[in-house]
Design a protein around this motif. Structure first.
Motif, PDB file in Angstrom:
ATOM      1  N   LEU A 111       0.816  -1.212   0.000  1.00 18.58           N
ATOM      2  CA  LEU A 111       0.000   0.000   0.000  1.00 18.58           C
ATOM      3  C   LEU A 111       0.852   1.265   0.000  1.00 18.58           C
ATOM      4  N   THR A 112       1.959   1.242   0.731  1.00 24.46           N
ATOM      5  CA  THR A 112       2.873   2.391   0.745  1.00 24.46           C
ATOM      6  C   THR A 112       3.418   2.652  -0.654  1.00 24.46           C
ATOM      7  N   ALA A 113       3.850   1.588  -1.336  1.00 20.83           N
ATOM      8  CA  ALA A 113       4.377   1.720  -2.691  1.00 20.83           C
ATOM      9  C   ALA A 113       3.305   2.231  -3.652  1.00 20.83           C
ATOM     10  N   ILE A 114       2.062   1.761  -3.475  1.00 15.85           N
ATOM     11  CA  ILE A 114       0.956   2.194  -4.335  1.00 15.85           C
ATOM     12  C   ILE A 114       0.694   3.682  -4.173  1.00 15.85           C
ATOM     13  N   LEU A 115       0.634   4.157  -2.940  1.00 17.90           N
ATOM     14  CA  LEU A 115       0.376   5.583  -2.687  1.00 17.90           C
ATOM     15  C   LEU A 115       1.481   6.455  -3.267  1.00 17.90           C
ATOM     16  N   LEU A 116       2.732   6.018  -3.114  1.00 19.67           N
ATOM     17  CA  LEU A 116       3.857   6.779  -3.659  1.00 19.67           C
ATOM     18  C   LEU A 116       3.824   6.814  -5.181  1.00 19.67           C
ATOM     19  N   SER A 117       3.260   5.796  -5.791  1.00 21.76           N
ATOM     20  CA  SER A 117       3.195   5.722  -7.246  1.00 21.76           C
ATOM     21  C   SER A 117       2.001   6.468  -7.817  1.00 21.76           C
ATOM     22  N   PHE A 118       0.840   6.380  -7.167  1.00 20.21           N
ATOM     23  CA  PHE A 118      -0.384   6.934  -7.733  1.00 20.21           C
ATOM     24  C   PHE A 118      -0.580   8.419  -7.420  1.00 20.21           C
ATOM     25  N   MET A 119      -0.132   8.887  -6.266  1.00 17.85           N
ATOM     26  CA  MET A 119      -0.360  10.284  -5.894  1.00 17.85           C
ATOM     27  C   MET A 119       0.278  11.268  -6.880  1.00 17.85           C
ATOM     28  N   PRO A 120       1.530  11.045  -7.342  1.00 18.56           N
ATOM     29  CA  PRO A 120       2.090  11.975  -8.328  1.00 18.56           C
ATOM     30  C   PRO A 120       1.259  12.061  -9.609  1.00 18.56           C
ATOM     31  N   VAL A 121       0.682  10.923 -10.043  1.00 19.89           N
ATOM     32  CA  VAL A 121      -0.143  10.924 -11.258  1.00 19.89           C
ATOM     33  C   VAL A 121      -1.343  11.839 -11.077  1.00 19.89           C
ATOM     34  N   VAL A 122      -1.978  11.767  -9.901  1.00 17.06           N
ATOM     35  CA  VAL A 122      -3.137  12.618  -9.604  1.00 17.06           C
ATOM     36  C   VAL A 122      -2.730  14.079  -9.591  1.00 17.06           C
ATOM     37  N   LEU A 148      10.181  13.337  -8.150  1.00 14.84           N
ATOM     38  CA  LEU A 148       9.937  12.391  -7.063  1.00 14.84           C
ATOM     39  C   LEU A 148       9.400  11.068  -7.613  1.00 14.84           C
ATOM     40  N   ASN A 149       8.484  11.167  -8.593  1.00 17.07           N
ATOM     41  CA  ASN A 149       7.884   9.971  -9.173  1.00 17.07           C
ATOM     42  C   ASN A 149       8.896   9.186 -10.005  1.00 17.07           C
ATOM     43  N   ASN A 150       9.762   9.899 -10.735  1.00 18.15           N
ATOM     44  CA  ASN A 150      10.712   9.242 -11.632  1.00 18.15           C
ATOM     45  C   ASN A 150      11.927   8.667 -10.926  1.00 18.15           C
ATOM     46  N   LEU A 151      12.375   9.341  -9.854  1.00 18.06           N
ATOM     47  CA  LEU A 151      13.627   8.949  -9.217  1.00 18.06           C
ATOM     48  C   LEU A 151      13.459   8.446  -7.785  1.00 18.06           C
ATOM     49  N   VAL A 152      12.676   9.168  -6.992  1.00 18.42           N
ATOM     50  CA  VAL A 152      12.608   8.843  -5.566  1.00 18.42           C
ATOM     51  C   VAL A 152      11.768   7.587  -5.314  1.00 18.42           C
ATOM     52  N   THR A 153      10.591   7.500  -5.938  1.00 15.87           N
ATOM     53  CA  THR A 153       9.732   6.330  -5.717  1.00 15.87           C
ATOM     54  C   THR A 153      10.400   5.026  -6.148  1.00 15.87           C
ATOM     55  N   PRO A 154      11.006   4.943  -7.359  1.00 16.39           N
ATOM     56  CA  PRO A 154      11.721   3.704  -7.713  1.00 16.39           C
ATOM     57  C   PRO A 154      12.889   3.400  -6.780  1.00 16.39           C
ATOM     58  N   MET A 155      13.492   4.460  -6.190  1.00 16.24           N
ATOM     59  CA  MET A 155      14.592   4.242  -5.247  1.00 16.24           C
ATOM     60  C   MET A 155      14.074   3.686  -3.922  1.00 16.24           C
ATOM     61  N   LEU A 156      12.869   4.132  -3.508  1.00 14.56           N
ATOM     62  CA  LEU A 156      12.312   3.709  -2.222  1.00 14.56           C
ATOM     63  C   LEU A 156      11.684   2.323  -2.270  1.00 14.56           C
ATOM     64  N   ASN A 157      11.235   1.888  -3.443  1.00 17.23           N
ATOM     65  CA  ASN A 157      10.550   0.594  -3.543  1.00 17.23           C
ATOM     66  C   ASN A 157      11.369  -0.574  -3.002  1.00 17.23           C
ATOM     67  N   PRO A 158      12.682  -0.671  -3.308  1.00 17.56           N
ATOM     68  CA  PRO A 158      13.459  -1.767  -2.707  1.00 17.56           C
ATOM     69  C   PRO A 158      13.477  -1.713  -1.188  1.00 17.56           C
ATOM     70  N   LEU A 159      13.539  -0.497  -0.616  1.00 13.99           N
ATOM     71  CA  LEU A 159      13.526  -0.362   0.841  1.00 13.99           C
ATOM     72  C   LEU A 159      12.172  -0.763   1.413  1.00 13.99           C
TER      73      LEU A 159
END
Length: 311
Positions: A243-254, A273-284
Motif C-alpha cells: 500500500l505504501t508503494a501504491i500511494l507513492l506511485s499513484f499520488m504523483p499521477v493525480v 519524485l515519481n521518476n527517481l525517488v519512488t523507484p529508489m524507495l521501492n526496494p527499501l
C-alpha cells in the motif's frame, strides 16, 4: 501559401526556476539514480537467486524491480547530461521515444500494482486455493497482460500527441518530453485532444486504484478474522508495504495530470519524485519489513563481497 517549417528537434529547458543550481541538482539526481539502479538490481538478484522466493508475489515484485530500473532511465540520463553543461537538444524521434517509454513503463507499473493487489487478495482471502488460482500459467498471462495493456495505452497517447503539427517554437519548458508540455508547442487547436488525453491518463490509474481499493477492502476484512495475532501481524506487514508503494506511485499521477490549473514548478518537482525517488524507495519498502528478502539480500551481498561471511 504560407511556408511552415517543421520542427525536427526540441530543446529541453529543464526544471523551471532552477537556474544556477545545475551542479547541486546533478549531484542530487545522480545519487538518486545510482541508488535506484543498485537497489532494484539487488532486489532482482535476491529474488532470482533464492528458490524460496520463487512464488507469484516475488515474481511480480521481480518484474516491478526491472521496470523500476528502466523507468527513471527514460529521462534521467539526458537530464544528467545537460546538467553538466552539455547540449539540451533532443531529436524529434528522441522526444517521441521518451514520451512512449515513459507512459509504457508507467502504465505497466500501474497495471502491475493492480495485479499484485489481486495476488495478495487471493493469498489472504483464499489461501487454500492460492496455488491453484495463481498458477505459473496465470502468473505469466498476468505479467504479459500488464505489459501489453501498458504498450497499447502508451501507443495511443504517443500517437495522440505527435499526430499534431509542430512548426515552432521548439523549446520544451520541462526536463523531458511529456504530454502537457508538448501540446503547448503544437501548431493546432489542442483543446479536444487535451480532454481526451486527460480522460485517458486519468481514467486508467483511477480504474486501477479502485480495483486495488476493492481488493484491499476484502483483504482487511479477512485479516481481521484471523485469530492468530502473529498471522494478523504478518499479513498487515506484507500489505502495508504494498500500500505504501501504491500511494507513492499513484499520488504523483493525480497531482500532475488531474490538477485544474497546471503549475510547471510543482509538476516538475512531483515528477522528479515519481521518476527517481519512488523507484529508489521501492526496494527499501519491500525489503525492510520482509525477513525472507532481507535474508536473501544478505546472501547476495556476501557473494558480491560487500558483507563479511557470517560466523
Amino acid at each position: 501559401m504560407r511556408n511552415v517549417s517543421v520542427v525536427t528537434e526540441f530543446v529541453l529547458l529543464g526544471i523551471p526556476h532552477t537556474e544556477g543550481l545545475e551542479t547541486i541538482l546533478f549531484l542530487l539526481f545522480l545519487a538518486f539514480y545510482v541508488f535506484t539502479l543498485l537497489g532494484n538490481l539487488l532486489i532482482f538478484l535476491a529474488i532470482v537467486s533464492s528458490p524460496r522466493l520463487h512464488t507469484p508475489m516475488y515474481f511480480f515484485l521481480c518484474k516491478l524491480s526491472i521496470f523500476d530500473i528502466f523507468f527513471p532511465s527514460v529521462s534521467s540520463p539526458k537530464m544528467l547530461f545537460y546538467l553538466v553543461g552539455n547540449s539540451r537538444v533532443i531529436s524529434y524521434s528522441g522526444c517521441v521515444s521518451q514520451l512512449f517509454f515513459y507512459h509504457f513503463l508507467g502504465c505497466t507499473e500501474c497495471f502491475l500494482y493492480t495485479v499484485m493487489a489481486y495476488d495478495r487478495f487471493v493469498a489472504i482471502c483464499f489461501p487454500l486455493r492460492y496455488s491453484t488460482i495463481m498458477s505459473h500459467r496465470v502468473c505469466a498471462i498476468l505479467a504479459l497482460g500488464t505489459s501489453f495493456c501498458g504498450c497499447i495505452q502508451a501507443i495511443f497517447l504517443t500517437v495522440l500527441t505527435f499526430q499534431l503539427p509542430y512548426c515552432g517554437p521548439n523549446e520544451v519548458d520541462y526536463y523531458f518530453c511529456d504530454i502537457p508540455v508538448m501540446l503547448k508547442l503544437a501548431c493546432a487547436d489542442t483543446s479536444s485532444l487535451e480532454l481526451v488525453g486527460l480522460v485517458s491518463v486519468g481514467l486508467m490509474p483511477l480504474s486501477c486504484f479502485l480495483l486495488i481499493l476493492a481488493s484491499y477492502s476484502c483483504i482487511v476484512g479477512s485479516i481481521l478474522r484471523i485469530r492468530s495475532a502473529e498471522g494478523r501481524r504478518r499479513a498487515f506487514s506484507t500489505c502495508s508495504a504494498h500500500l505504501t508503494a501504491i500511494l507513492l506511485s499513484f499520488m504523483p499521477v493525480v497531482l500532475i495530470y488531474l490538477q485544474p490549473i497546471p503549475n510547471p514548478w510543482l509538476n516538475a518537482t512531483v515528477q522528479v519524485l515519481n521518476n527517481l525517488v519512488t523507484p529508489m524507495l521501492n526496494p527499501l519498502i519491500y525489503s525492510l519489513r520482509n525477513k525472507e528478502v532481507k535474508s536473501s539480500l544478505r546472501r547476495v551481498l556476501h557473494r558480491l563481497g560487500f558483507l563479511p561471511e557470517e560466523s
